[in-house]
Scaffold this motif. Structure first.
Motif, PDB file in Angstrom:
ATOM      1  N   GLY A 189     -36.514 -12.389  17.113  1.00  0.00           N
ATOM      2  CA  GLY A 189     -36.927 -11.391  17.243  1.00  0.00           C
ATOM      3  C   GLY A 189     -36.800  -9.745  16.860  1.00  0.00           C
ATOM      4  O   GLY A 189     -37.968  -9.163  17.280  1.00  0.00           O
ATOM      5  N   LEU A 190     -35.695  -9.093  16.200  1.00  0.00           N
ATOM      6  CA  LEU A 190     -35.772  -8.784  15.219  1.00  0.00           C
ATOM      7  C   LEU A 190     -37.238  -8.627  14.515  1.00  0.00           C
ATOM      8  O   LEU A 190     -37.299  -7.676  13.977  1.00  0.00           O
ATOM      9  CB  LEU A 190     -34.660  -8.512  14.464  1.00  0.00           C
ATOM     10  CG  LEU A 190     -34.195  -7.262  13.868  1.00  0.00           C
ATOM     11  CD1 LEU A 190     -34.682  -5.278  14.713  1.00  0.00           C
ATOM     12  CD2 LEU A 190     -33.173  -7.615  12.806  1.00  0.00           C
ATOM     13  N   PHE A 191     -37.286 -10.302  13.331  1.00  0.00           N
ATOM     14  CA  PHE A 191     -37.941  -9.760  12.759  1.00  0.00           C
ATOM     15  C   PHE A 191     -39.337  -9.389  13.492  1.00  0.00           C
ATOM     16  O   PHE A 191     -40.172  -8.955  12.699  1.00  0.00           O
ATOM     17  CB  PHE A 191     -37.824 -11.608  11.965  1.00  0.00           C
ATOM     18  CG  PHE A 191     -39.329 -12.061  11.197  1.00  0.00           C
ATOM     19  CD1 PHE A 191     -39.561 -11.847  10.124  1.00  0.00           C
ATOM     20  CD2 PHE A 191     -40.369 -12.407  12.132  1.00  0.00           C
ATOM     21  CE1 PHE A 191     -40.465 -12.311   8.937  1.00  0.00           C
ATOM     22  CE2 PHE A 191     -40.856 -13.659  10.820  1.00  0.00           C
ATOM     23  CZ  PHE A 191     -41.396 -12.733   9.268  1.00  0.00           C
ATOM     24  N   ALA A 192     -39.622 -10.186  14.566  1.00  0.00           N
ATOM     25  CA  ALA A 192     -41.196 -10.339  15.180  1.00  0.00           C
ATOM     26  C   ALA A 192     -41.246  -8.873  15.928  1.00  0.00           C
ATOM     27  O   ALA A 192     -42.829  -8.352  15.836  1.00  0.00           O
ATOM     28  CB  ALA A 192     -40.539 -11.221  16.443  1.00  0.00           C
ATOM     29  N   CYS A 244     -45.531  -6.596   5.379  1.00  0.00           N
ATOM     30  CA  CYS A 244     -45.387  -6.672   6.635  1.00  0.00           C
ATOM     31  C   CYS A 244     -44.119  -8.216   6.575  1.00  0.00           C
ATOM     32  O   CYS A 244     -43.033  -7.561   7.283  1.00  0.00           O
ATOM     33  CB  CYS A 244     -46.082  -7.071   7.560  1.00  0.00           C
ATOM     34  SG  CYS A 244     -47.527  -5.105   7.496  1.00  0.00           S
ATOM     35  N   VAL A 245     -44.462  -8.683   6.174  1.00  0.00           N
ATOM     36  CA  VAL A 245     -42.686 -10.307   5.945  1.00  0.00           C
ATOM     37  C   VAL A 245     -41.830  -9.996   5.634  1.00  0.00           C
ATOM     38  O   VAL A 245     -40.902 -10.323   5.613  1.00  0.00           O
ATOM     39  CB  VAL A 245     -43.878 -11.700   5.996  1.00  0.00           C
ATOM     40  CG1 VAL A 245     -42.998 -12.703   6.557  1.00  0.00           C
ATOM     41  CG2 VAL A 245     -45.069 -11.691   6.837  1.00  0.00           C
ATOM     42  N   VAL A 301     -35.146  -6.849   6.892  1.00  0.00           N
ATOM     43  CA  VAL A 301     -34.458  -5.422   7.492  1.00  0.00           C
ATOM     44  C   VAL A 301     -33.494  -6.936   8.055  1.00  0.00           C
ATOM     45  O   VAL A 301     -32.138  -6.132   8.636  1.00  0.00           O
ATOM     46  CB  VAL A 301     -35.463  -5.771   8.133  1.00  0.00           C
ATOM     47  CG1 VAL A 301     -34.966  -4.694   9.382  1.00  0.00           C
ATOM     48  CG2 VAL A 301     -36.700  -4.046   8.100  1.00  0.00           C
ATOM     49  N   VAL A 302     -33.475  -7.756   8.373  1.00  0.00           N
ATOM     50  CA  VAL A 302     -33.460  -8.839   9.355  1.00  0.00           C
ATOM     51  C   VAL A 302     -31.952  -9.619   8.441  1.00  0.00           C
ATOM     52  O   VAL A 302     -30.905  -9.688   8.959  1.00  0.00           O
ATOM     53  CB  VAL A 302     -33.839 -10.197  10.100  1.00  0.00           C
ATOM     54  CG1 VAL A 302     -33.017 -10.431  10.365  1.00  0.00           C
ATOM     55  CG2 VAL A 302     -35.356  -9.986  10.556  1.00  0.00           C
ATOM     56  N   SER A 303     -32.113  -9.539   6.890  1.00  0.00           N
ATOM     57  CA  SER A 303     -31.727 -10.285   6.208  1.00  0.00           C
ATOM     58  C   SER A 303     -30.069  -9.021   5.750  1.00  0.00           C
ATOM     59  O   SER A 303     -29.405  -9.219   5.927  1.00  0.00           O
ATOM     60  CB  SER A 303     -31.501 -10.444   4.966  1.00  0.00           C
ATOM     61  OG  SER A 303     -32.547 -11.237   5.141  1.00  0.00           O
ATOM     62  N   SER A 304     -30.526  -7.270   6.169  1.00  0.00           N
ATOM     63  CA  SER A 304     -29.374  -6.255   5.944  1.00  0.00           C
ATOM     64  C   SER A 304     -28.927  -5.843   7.404  1.00  0.00           C
ATOM     65  O   SER A 304     -27.485  -6.635   7.017  1.00  0.00           O
ATOM     66  CB  SER A 304     -30.888  -5.376   6.017  1.00  0.00           C
ATOM     67  OG  SER A 304     -31.107  -5.042   4.781  1.00  0.00           O
TER      68      SER A 304
END
Length: 117
Positions: free
Chosen positions: A14-17, A35-36, A42-45
């Motif tokens: 969800g955060l990725f999307a 963007c990907v 961001v998700v890894s962080s």
């Protein structure tokens, strides 16, 4: 346990999307690959911050980190399993977009090369 697994299964994809959607709207001049890649980072962080925070909470509340048990250690493992599955998919997706921008190869060839590496 299953609720934690379900929350992790919703949180990371969800955060990725959400990040990908937001970046495509905020920066329409960026490519899909850009963007990907940013969304993946961001998700890894976010996962790194959550892991560090839970580690600090566990260390501060246990007298002996080696032998003591903490509920957060067990629950975070169940929260982390969906992240690992997401991360494998995200690595493939980043590789797919990178190769797709370089040339027009078939998806099965990209997938086979991803598994080789």
């Amino acid at each position: 346990m299953l609720l934690t697994l379900a929350w992790g299964s919703l949180f990371f994809p969800g955060l990725f999307a959400l990040c990908t959607w937001g970046l495509r709207r905020a920066r329409p001049e960026w490519t899909d690959y850009d963007c990907v890649m940013i969304s993946t980072r961001v998700v890894s962080s976010a996962q790194a911050v959550l892991a560090t925070g839970s580690g600090i909470a566990i260390i501060r509340s246990c007298n002996n980190v080696v032998s003591d048990r903490h509920w957060l250690a067990q629950e975070y493992v169940w929260f982390l399993i969906p992240y690992m599955v997401y991360d494998i998919y995200a690595m493939y997706l980043c590789d797919w977009y990178r190769i797709k921008e370089q040339n027009r190869r078939h998806s099965l060839i990209i997938f086979r090369n991803f598994l080789k590496v």
